[in-house]
Motif scaffolding. Sequence first.
Motif, short mmCIF file in Angstrom:
data_model
loop_
_atom_site.label_atom_id
_atom_site.label_comp_id
_atom_site.label_asym_id
_atom_site.label_seq_id
_atom_site.Cartn_x
_atom_site.Cartn_y
_atom_site.Cartn_z
N VAL A 73 0.78 -1.24 0.28
CA VAL A 73 0.14 -0.10 -0.07
C VAL A 73 0.82 1.29 0.22
O VAL A 73 -0.04 2.19 -1.00
CB VAL A 73 -0.42 -0.53 1.44
N ARG A 74 2.12 1.65 0.68
CA ARG A 74 2.53 1.86 0.81
C ARG A 74 3.89 2.71 -0.43
O ARG A 74 3.50 3.89 -1.07
CB ARG A 74 3.82 2.37 2.29
N ASP A 75 3.79 1.55 -0.93
CA ASP A 75 4.65 2.34 -2.24
C ASP A 75 3.80 2.17 -3.08
O ASP A 75 4.45 2.53 -4.02
CB ASP A 75 5.52 0.48 -2.01
N GLY A 76 2.83 1.72 -3.27
CA GLY A 76 1.32 1.90 -4.36
C GLY A 76 1.32 3.83 -5.06
O GLY A 76 1.58 4.51 -3.43
N ARG A 82 -2.23 9.85 5.06
CA ARG A 82 -3.80 10.12 5.41
C ARG A 82 -4.48 8.84 5.69
O ARG A 82 -5.60 8.62 6.51
CB ARG A 82 -4.33 11.38 5.27
N ILE A 83 -3.63 7.96 4.67
CA ILE A 83 -4.74 6.12 4.44
C ILE A 83 -4.31 5.32 5.91
O ILE A 83 -3.28 5.30 6.89
CB ILE A 83 -3.96 5.99 3.16
N ILE A 88 -7.84 0.39 4.06
CA ILE A 88 -7.43 -0.52 2.93
C ILE A 88 -8.19 -1.92 2.76
O ILE A 88 -8.88 -2.22 3.87
CB ILE A 88 -6.08 -1.44 3.71
N ALA A 89 -8.99 -1.72 1.39
CA ALA A 89 -9.94 -3.33 1.38
C ALA A 89 -9.76 -3.93 1.60
O ALA A 89 -10.25 -4.94 1.99
CB ALA A 89 -10.16 -2.96 -0.06
N ASP A 90 -8.58 -5.11 2.31
CA ASP A 90 -8.07 -5.99 2.28
C ASP A 90 -7.95 -6.40 3.82
O ASP A 90 -6.73 -7.63 4.28
CB ASP A 90 -7.27 -6.81 1.22
N VAL A 91 -7.89 -6.03 4.68
CA VAL A 91 -7.72 -5.89 5.91
C VAL A 91 -8.96 -6.54 6.44
O VAL A 91 -8.43 -7.73 7.42
CB VAL A 91 -8.15 -4.13 6.73
#
Length: 134
Positions: A73-76, A82-83, A88-91
């Motif tokens: 996610v961080r590298d996206g 602020r995320i 995150i959809a797959d949490v």
Amino acid sequence: MTLDQTQLRMASAHPAHSTVADTMDAAGPQVWEDMTVEVALSVMAAARTGHLVVCDEDGSHTGLVTRAGLMAVRDGSAYTDRIRLRDIADVIGPFASPPATRAEAERAMRCRRLGAAPVVEGHGSALGVVALSR
């Protein structure tokens, strides 16, 4: 944040027939879903763990995040500081039930390409984490 001290190990000589409760690891650090990705990565580093159990404002377990998932996610390209974990959809992932067999839990994790799944009791409290055997 709370740390669950539950630590259970193999009680059966046959891992394929053992239950999730027999083979799970401690839940590890539990964090709130409004935590940012950066803070979650810091908590993981400090706790020297590869996963965090995510809880809602009522303390009920809502999912599990892994270091690899948070790094992706961080590298996206859409990443901002602020995320939150709830964004995150797959949490929210599959939960393992303590009486389920280890084989059933592993089949579900492989199907969803997960390395670990939280073990949750009936009221939504995380009891531990079961990981794929290698």
